[in-house]
Design an enzyme around this catalytic site. Structure first.
Site, PDB file in Angstrom:
ATOM      1  N   THR A 123       0.813  -1.204   0.000  1.00 23.63           N
ATOM      2  CA  THR A 123       0.000   0.000   0.000  1.00 23.63           C
ATOM      3  C   THR A 123       0.853   1.264   0.000  1.00 23.63           C
ATOM      4  OG1 THR A 123      -0.140  -0.056   2.422  1.00 23.63           O
ATOM      5  CG2 THR A 123      -1.871  -1.189   1.202  1.00 23.63           C
ATOM      6  N   ASP A 124       2.013   1.225   0.627  1.00 22.42           N
ATOM      7  CA  ASP A 124       2.867   2.406   0.715  1.00 22.42           C
ATOM      8  C   ASP A 124       3.391   2.783  -0.663  1.00 22.42           C
ATOM      9  OD1 ASP A 124       3.843   4.412   2.313  1.00 22.42           O
ATOM     10  OD2 ASP A 124       5.567   3.291   3.045  1.00 22.42           O
ATOM     11  N   ASP A 125       3.963   1.825  -1.377  1.00 22.37           N
ATOM     12  CA  ASP A 125       4.408   2.084  -2.746  1.00 22.37           C
ATOM     13  C   ASP A 125       3.257   2.597  -3.600  1.00 22.37           C
ATOM     14  OD1 ASP A 125       7.239   1.216  -3.830  1.00 22.37           O
ATOM     15  OD2 ASP A 125       6.785  -0.093  -2.145  1.00 22.37           O
TER      16      ASP A 125
ATOM     17  N   VAL B  35       2.427   6.333  -2.983  1.00 17.75           N
ATOM     18  CA  VAL B  35       3.445   7.257  -3.498  1.00 17.75           C
ATOM     19  C   VAL B  35       3.434   7.276  -5.018  1.00 17.75           C
ATOM     20  CG1 VAL B  35       5.941   7.624  -3.680  1.00 17.75           C
ATOM     21  CG2 VAL B  35       4.910   7.163  -1.455  1.00 17.75           C
TER      22      VAL B  35
ATOM     23  N   HIS C 104       0.634   8.276   4.205  1.00 18.69           N
ATOM     24  CA  HIS C 104       0.872   8.367   2.762  1.00 18.69           C
ATOM     25  C   HIS C 104      -0.400   8.063   1.978  1.00 18.69           C
ATOM     26  CE1 HIS C 104       5.422   7.547   3.530  1.00 18.69           C
ATOM     27  NE2 HIS C 104       5.153   8.840   3.549  1.00 18.69           N
TER      28      HIS C 104
END
Length: 644
Positions: free
Chosen positions: A386-388, A391, A461
């Site tokens: 989810t973080d990638d 971003v 994020h």
């Protein structure tokens, strides 16, 4: 007086513009022709040492590579003879033992001063008996530790259904990918003896024959005691000659491993499950000459390989981060004012579009969302995170892509992210609702995190991404996420950094997220975070945090200034509306003053986090992308001001 103020501000803007221009040129020079950015992901020497162990166990030693690996390992030794888990960190026992053994295997004499100093440290800390479980597994496979001195992991574990209180999917993706091949290894208990010259009898304080093989938990808790009792029961089971489900379990584990091998030969794009899967397949009879075992080992050396050769040195990365690096670099260029149709922007955005994942994976165990995320690596289609994804989507928003393709990518990504929100309102990195904390007490779990609960920085994020897509406070998903963030705020106003060091990373993620969804920057909890940043600025104008702050309150929010951590603090202050504050101005001044002649920044510190203190990361691109974001957002905030 007005004219003098105007001139001063104009001069400041000119200096900021010059710094941004140099930094952008530097970033452009680092971009690959295909459009991506990819810098080294540096960790500690165990990754390289374990590659020597792997070659030995697989029966394919390489003397030239071992010599080069030894040179690299020695170059990272501290003056006191130890090896640390991060730059300028304290000596770490297990890391030092693995480095010492790797050097012996490469032919380094124990009479060398470097080895003598390392050996003295190891013995002073209790010797081999005190190392972590995963170091002991490597030692056991090479005949340097007794298999009886390891916790039991019966192969039947892989047969436990998902509704059972603990099963394969109770663990984070990185842990489950490691545990499954280990069930095969722990069943076979292979021993590939080292040559006599490489054995480590000298690292046993009271001699190998009197080694303490007892299993002790890292912390004495009720759950830990229960698991120790269970371990004793399982040992009795392992002694039985009749195990009716063993063959079925081993077959299931083998299929599970084969189904998850990626196109580049790796498993999960990370070293631990990769090396254990190779050993497991070797034990199951696969050949190194062809098939999945061959592809797996060769993957270390492919064009997108993990191996790094520099002159007479060799080292291995634990993971590759091209999608993460590219997403951050894309956002940085956009923040710096690079046009949406600039060739560098378009090449990066088009490459990222092609990396979106529309196939399933383990995340579907707890989520019914349609696929649409992005992974960290070049090839890791089963484990998007989810973080990638957040971003990358922020970066894609600012690129002048073909509108239909861009809209489809963002809609699918948004739908996937919303489907991955956990019940407490936050987001974990790879899984939804992976929060069963008592699994941390299993005897095997003495190294790093084994679950993937929601974290503040990942959640922030995603909130920022959703905010840029139009979501605002009042939307159910946002309200749940903001409530989670408010609950997780530290008493002093900071937020914990799970994937970056540490509180500066947390605040630097949360404040831009809150701004993006329309939170008032005058809210009391926001001001507490701003005050924390004000209070923790260093005298040189920058911010820095030592990794020791994760466990030592004396280092909480303290440490030498770094470019990346200074940028995180500035991103928070700018989002909170503190563009004109002297603290912000001195932070910007620090970044401009420390920029090097190439347009980037120098940074030896490890500011990335894998597992807090257990596995730390130095992203070699952090020192370049985050300062550009901070300078760019500062310049943009000032651009509309009347300076006359």
């Amino acid at each position: 007086m007005t004219d003098r103020v105007a001139t001063a501000q104009e001069t400041d803007l000119a200096r900021v513009d010059d710094a941004i221009g140099s930094a952008v040129d530097h970033l452009r020079g680092l971009q690959a022709d295909a459009g991506y950015w990819w810098a080294e992901l540096e960790s500690n020497v165990t990754i390289t040492a374990e590659h020597l162990f792997l070659r030995h166990i697989l029966g394919i030693p390489d003397e030239e590579e071992a010599t080069a690996a030894a040179a690299d390992i020695l170059s990272r030794q501290r003056e006191d003879g130890t090896w640390a888990n991060w730059h300028d960190g304290p000596g770490e026992l297990s890391t030092t033992v693995e480095a010492y053994l790797g050097l012996k295997m490469a032919g380094i004499s124990i009479e060398r001063p470097e080895m003598e100093r390392a050996r003295a440290f190891i013995l002073s800390r209790g010797g081999v008996e005190k190392v972590r479980v995963f170091t002991k597994i490597w030692l056991a496979m090479m005949g340097e530790w007794d298999w009886r001195g390891l916790p039991t992991l019966p192969a039947e574990f892989v047969l436990l259904p998902r509704w059972f209180p603990v099963n394969v999917y109770s663990f984070a993706c990185w842990a489950r990918q490691t545990i499954v091949p280990l069930t095969i290894i722990m069943d076979a208990r292979p021993v590939v003896p080292l040559p006599e010259r490489a054995r480590i009898d000298e690292l046993f304080v009271h001699g190998r024959e009197r080694a303490d093989l007892s299993i002790r938990p890292a912390k004495r808790t009720g759950w830990a005691s229960a698991f120790l009792l269970l371990d004793r029961v399982l040992r009795l089971h392992e002694r039985l000659s009749w195990k009716p489900f063993r063959r079925r379990a081993l077959d299931r584990a083998e299929r599970w491993i084969l189904e998850r091998q990626e196109a580049d030969g790796a498993w999960g794009g990370i070293q631990p499950p990769w090396v254990y899967s190779l050993i497991a397949l070797k034990l199951r009879g696969y050949s190194l000459d062809e098939g999945p075992l061959h592809r797996g080992f060769e993957g270390f050396y492919g064009p997108m390989g993990f191996a790094i050769r520099e002159r007479d040195r060799f080292r291995l990365q634990s993971c590759l981060s091209p999608v993460w690096d590219t997403g951050l670099a894309l956002v940085a260029l956009e923040d710096a004012g690079v046009g949406s149709d600039d060739p560098a922007i378009l090449r990066a955005a088009e490459w990222l579009l092609d990396e979106q994942i529309f196939t399933g994976g383990d995340w579907q165990i707890r989520s019914s969302a349609p696929p649409g995320g992005w992974a960290f690596e070049f090839a890791n289609d089963r484990y998007p995170d989810t973080d990638d994804s957040a971003v990358v989507m922020i970066g894609l928003l600012g690129a002048a892509l073909e509108e239909r393709a861009k809209k489809r990518a963002l809609e699918r990504g948004r739908e996937w992210l919303l489907g991955m929100q956990s019940r407490n309102g936050g987001w974990g990195a790879f899984d939804r609702n992976n929060t069963q904390t008592w699994t941390r007490q299993i005897p095997f779990c003495d190294f790093g995190e084994v679950i993937d609960p929601p974290s503040v920085d990942v959640t922030a994020h995603i909130v920022e991404c959703l905010g840029r897509l139009g979501a605002r406070i009042g939307d159910r998903a946002i309200d749940r996420a903001v409530s989670y963030l408010r609950r997780e705020q530290e008493p002093d106003g900071a937020w914990y950094g799970r994937w970056g060091v540490n509180l500066t990373y947390g605040i630097g993620a949360v404040l831009p997220a809150l701004e993006a969804v329309g939170e008032g920057m005058g809210a009391a909890y926001v001001r507490r975070a701003v005050d924390w940043l004000f209070a923790h600025q260093n005298d040189d104008g920058g911010w820095g945090e030592k990794i020791e702050g994760y466990y030592d309150p004396a280092w909480r929010g303290r440490g030498p200034s770094t470019a990346s951590q200074t940028a995180w603090a500035l991103l928070g202050l700018i989002a909170a509306g503190e563009v004109d504050h002297p603290v912000t101005a001195s932070g910007i001044e620090y970044l401009m003053r420390t920029q090097n002649d190439a347009g980037g920044w120098d940074e030896a510190a490890f500011t990335g986090t894998g597992f807090p203190t257990d596995f730390m990361i130095r992203y070699h691109l952090y020192r370049d992308v985050f300062p550009v974001m901070a300078l760019g957002r500062y310049r943009r905030a000032l651009a509309g001001r009347d300076v006359t």
